[in-house]
Design a protein around this motif. Sequence first.
Motif, PDB file in Angstrom:
ATOM      1  N   SER A  85       0.822  -1.201   0.000  1.00 25.10           N
ATOM      2  CA  SER A  85       0.000   0.000   0.000  1.00 25.10           C
ATOM      3  C   SER A  85       0.854   1.248   0.000  1.00 25.10           C
ATOM      4  O   SER A  85       1.830   1.349   0.748  1.00 25.10           O
ATOM      5  CB  SER A  85      -0.919   0.023   1.232  1.00 25.10           C
ATOM      6  N   ALA A  86       0.470   2.203  -0.841  1.00 23.09           N
ATOM      7  CA  ALA A  86       1.049   3.542  -0.818  1.00 23.09           C
ATOM      8  C   ALA A  86      -0.074   4.562  -0.614  1.00 23.09           C
ATOM      9  O   ALA A  86       0.007   5.694  -1.082  1.00 23.09           O
ATOM     10  CB  ALA A  86       1.808   3.819  -2.109  1.00 23.09           C
ATOM     11  N   ALA A  87      -1.133   4.105   0.071  1.00 20.52           N
ATOM     12  CA  ALA A  87      -2.316   4.938   0.276  1.00 20.52           C
ATOM     13  C   ALA A  87      -2.681   4.963   1.749  1.00 20.52           C
ATOM     14  O   ALA A  87      -2.684   3.915   2.409  1.00 20.52           O
ATOM     15  CB  ALA A  87      -3.481   4.415  -0.547  1.00 20.52           C
ATOM     16  N   GLU A  88      -3.013   6.122   2.228  1.00 20.56           N
ATOM     17  CA  GLU A  88      -3.426   6.271   3.622  1.00 20.56           C
ATOM     18  C   GLU A  88      -4.720   5.484   3.861  1.00 20.56           C
ATOM     19  O   GLU A  88      -5.635   5.509   3.033  1.00 20.56           O
ATOM     20  CB  GLU A  88      -3.653   7.758   3.931  1.00 20.56           C
ATOM     21  N   GLY A  89      -4.780   4.778   4.981  1.00 13.74           N
ATOM     22  CA  GLY A  89      -5.986   4.041   5.331  1.00 13.74           C
ATOM     23  C   GLY A  89      -6.002   2.605   4.873  1.00 13.74           C
ATOM     24  O   GLY A  89      -6.934   1.861   5.203  1.00 13.74           O
ATOM     25  N   PHE A  90      -4.988   2.201   4.112  1.00 17.41           N
ATOM     26  CA  PHE A  90      -4.899   0.809   3.669  1.00 17.41           C
ATOM     27  C   PHE A  90      -3.525   0.258   4.028  1.00 17.41           C
ATOM     28  O   PHE A  90      -2.513   0.958   3.892  1.00 17.41           O
ATOM     29  CB  PHE A  90      -5.097   0.695   2.151  1.00 17.41           C
ATOM     30  N   GLU A  91      -3.509  -0.981   4.467  1.00 17.18           N
ATOM     31  CA  GLU A  91      -2.227  -1.631   4.763  1.00 17.18           C
ATOM     32  C   GLU A  91      -2.279  -3.082   4.326  1.00 17.18           C
ATOM     33  O   GLU A  91      -3.359  -3.650   4.091  1.00 17.18           O
ATOM     34  CB  GLU A  91      -1.900  -1.515   6.244  1.00 17.18           C
ATOM     35  N   ALA A  92      -1.105  -3.669   4.197  1.00 17.47           N
ATOM     36  CA  ALA A  92      -1.011  -5.065   3.781  1.00 17.47           C
ATOM     37  C   ALA A  92      -1.834  -5.936   4.722  1.00 17.47           C
ATOM     38  O   ALA A  92      -1.811  -5.756   5.940  1.00 17.47           O
ATOM     39  CB  ALA A  92       0.444  -5.514   3.759  1.00 17.47           C
ATOM     40  N   GLY A  93      -2.578  -6.853   4.126  1.00 17.14           N
ATOM     41  CA  GLY A  93      -3.443  -7.729   4.903  1.00 17.14           C
ATOM     42  C   GLY A  93      -4.903  -7.331   4.880  1.00 17.14           C
ATOM     43  O   GLY A  93      -5.779  -8.154   5.182  1.00 17.14           O
ATOM     44  N   ASP A  94      -5.194  -6.072   4.544  1.00 16.37           N
ATOM     45  CA  ASP A  94      -6.586  -5.647   4.426  1.00 16.37           C
ATOM     46  C   ASP A  94      -7.258  -6.386   3.271  1.00 16.37           C
ATOM     47  O   ASP A  94      -6.622  -6.694   2.251  1.00 16.37           O
ATOM     48  CB  ASP A  94      -6.678  -4.140   4.152  1.00 16.37           C
ATOM     49  N   HIS A  95      -8.546  -6.634   3.409  1.00 10.91           N
ATOM     50  CA  HIS A  95      -9.335  -7.188   2.316  1.00 10.91           C
ATOM     51  C   HIS A  95     -10.156  -6.065   1.698  1.00 10.91           C
ATOM     52  O   HIS A  95     -10.769  -5.271   2.416  1.00 10.91           O
ATOM     53  CB  HIS A  95     -10.260  -8.298   2.819  1.00 10.91           C
ATOM     54  N   VAL A  96     -10.168  -6.017   0.370  1.00  9.19           N
ATOM     55  CA  VAL A  96     -10.855  -4.919  -0.321  1.00  9.19           C
ATOM     56  C   VAL A  96     -11.679  -5.433  -1.497  1.00  9.19           C
ATOM     57  O   VAL A  96     -11.344  -6.438  -2.131  1.00  9.19           O
ATOM     58  CB  VAL A  96      -9.863  -3.844  -0.831  1.00  9.19           C
ATOM     59  N   LEU A  97     -12.751  -4.702  -1.773  1.00  4.76           N
ATOM     60  CA  LEU A  97     -13.581  -4.896  -2.944  1.00  4.76           C
ATOM     61  C   LEU A  97     -13.219  -3.811  -3.951  1.00  4.76           C
ATOM     62  O   LEU A  97     -13.079  -2.639  -3.581  1.00  4.76           O
ATOM     63  CB  LEU A  97     -15.055  -4.776  -2.548  1.00  4.76           C
ATOM     64  N   HIS A  98     -13.068  -4.171  -5.215  1.00  8.21           N
ATOM     65  CA  HIS A  98     -12.676  -3.183  -6.223  1.00  8.21           C
ATOM     66  C   HIS A  98     -13.151  -3.651  -7.589  1.00  8.21           C
ATOM     67  O   HIS A  98     -13.821  -4.682  -7.708  1.00  8.21           O
ATOM     68  CB  HIS A  98     -11.154  -2.972  -6.208  1.00  8.21           C
ATOM     69  N   ALA A 113     -11.400   1.608  -3.978  1.00  8.66           N
ATOM     70  CA  ALA A 113     -11.388   0.353  -3.230  1.00  8.66           C
ATOM     71  C   ALA A 113     -12.174   0.533  -1.930  1.00  8.66           C
ATOM     72  O   ALA A 113     -12.155   1.599  -1.327  1.00  8.66           O
ATOM     73  CB  ALA A 113      -9.954  -0.074  -2.920  1.00  8.66           C
ATOM     74  N   THR A 114     -12.871  -0.519  -1.533  1.00  2.00           N
ATOM     75  CA  THR A 114     -13.674  -0.498  -0.310  1.00  2.00           C
ATOM     76  C   THR A 114     -13.250  -1.649   0.579  1.00  2.00           C
ATOM     77  O   THR A 114     -13.220  -2.807   0.127  1.00  2.00           O
ATOM     78  CB  THR A 114     -15.173  -0.644  -0.642  1.00  2.00           C
ATOM     79  N   LYS A 115     -12.904  -1.348   1.823  1.00  2.00           N
ATOM     80  CA  LYS A 115     -12.558  -2.417   2.755  1.00  2.00           C
ATOM     81  C   LYS A 115     -13.780  -3.279   3.045  1.00  2.00           C
ATOM     82  O   LYS A 115     -14.901  -2.771   3.165  1.00  2.00           O
ATOM     83  CB  LYS A 115     -12.039  -1.831   4.075  1.00  2.00           C
ATOM     84  N   VAL A 116     -13.563  -4.580   3.142  1.00  2.00           N
ATOM     85  CA  VAL A 116     -14.634  -5.504   3.511  1.00  2.00           C
ATOM     86  C   VAL A 116     -14.145  -6.380   4.651  1.00  2.00           C
ATOM     87  O   VAL A 116     -12.940  -6.591   4.832  1.00  2.00           O
ATOM     88  CB  VAL A 116     -15.079  -6.367   2.309  1.00  2.00           C
ATOM     89  N   ASP A 117     -15.089  -6.874   5.421  1.00  2.00           N
ATOM     90  CA  ASP A 117     -14.786  -7.615   6.642  1.00  2.00           C
ATOM     91  C   ASP A 117     -15.062  -9.096   6.426  1.00  2.00           C
ATOM     92  O   ASP A 117     -16.218  -9.498   6.273  1.00  2.00           O
ATOM     93  CB  ASP A 117     -15.636  -7.065   7.790  1.00  2.00           C
ATOM     94  N   ALA A 118     -14.007  -9.900   6.426  1.00  2.00           N
ATOM     95  CA  ALA A 118     -14.160 -11.332   6.198  1.00  2.00           C
ATOM     96  C   ALA A 118     -14.818 -12.034   7.379  1.00  2.00           C
ATOM     97  O   ALA A 118     -15.267 -13.175   7.247  1.00  2.00           O
ATOM     98  CB  ALA A 118     -12.791 -11.963   5.919  1.00  2.00           C
TER      99      ALA A 118
END
Length: 339
Positions: A85-98, A113-118
């Motif tokens: 990630s080079a974007a604020e609010g996202f880090e490695a390991g996050d799950h996202v919908l895109h 991209a939208t974070k989603v909760d597994a």
Amino acid sequence: MSQIPAASREWHLIRRPQGWPVAEDFALREAPVAAPAPGRILVRNLHMSVDPYMRGRMNDVKSYVPPFRLDHPMDGGAVGEVVASAAEGFEAGDHVLHGLGWREYADVDAAHATKVDASLAPLSAYLGVLGMPGLTAYAGLFEVASFKEGDSVFVSGAAGAVGGLVGQFAKIKGAARVIGSAGSDSKVEMLKDKYGFDAAFNYKNGPVAKQLKEAAPDGIDVYFDNVGGDHLEAAISSLNVHGRATLCGAIAQYNDTEPAPGPRNLALAIGKRLRLQGVLVGDHAGLQPQFVEDVAGWLRSGRLVADETVVEGIENATEAFLGMLRGENTGKMIVSFTG
């Protein structure tokens, strides 16, 4: 930070299909992968969606969404894991919908991209029941068709990703009668036994208009159209006065090379004061919070069944797409990437 691979496989459209798409219209190619630029994230896709609307994007015609470009990766809904990630609010390991499916690794603008909760639902559900098909069903039934308790509802393509949800949503909200059409006897039995439809029929077993009249002798108030063609014509005949039809898709005509004839009985819409209205899910983003709250609750309570047909491996993505066009899926067709 996970290791960034040197290359990623991705599907390109290499020629415009004439009629039904064939394998030779597509090519699986390799593309280099780089670290994301500022404001972007690199996502390893875990699941991708294949949907009927993608067939229209293979034609070079102006529509509500741009056509796929030849010799470029196709796109569509996907859910995956952020690897860099080079974007604020996202880090490695996050799950996202895109929206950059059809490839193993996606370089995504973080704004899209939208974070989603597994932990709330399986990740693939965000491509189906909790994603675009689910919201299409929800908006198309409740907002576009103005469904109300006591309505009789007919759904075509009722064993597909959208249709199966429409029928169940209607039953949950108090429909007097729900009728579905599907393309096999086994799907018809599933609609009745598993999804709770009051009646269902195999459109291959006889004229749709005749089978619909038998299944809905008192007519219908709402028609949710995923098919077009003879189904729409039959529904116009069976709709009661002030009936409403949501026009969502016309999969029966997507691969035609000649324009499909319009419903021959459209004049009935005058005397019956029918309302036929198209639905595009992008118009209904304001429903998203209520949609997620309602549908997640129905899933948790067991009142709603959300089926998936899963094809493993990116190398099988085009076959999954063609299978979906042929009606080989029950519920949402998903391509899962392994390894």
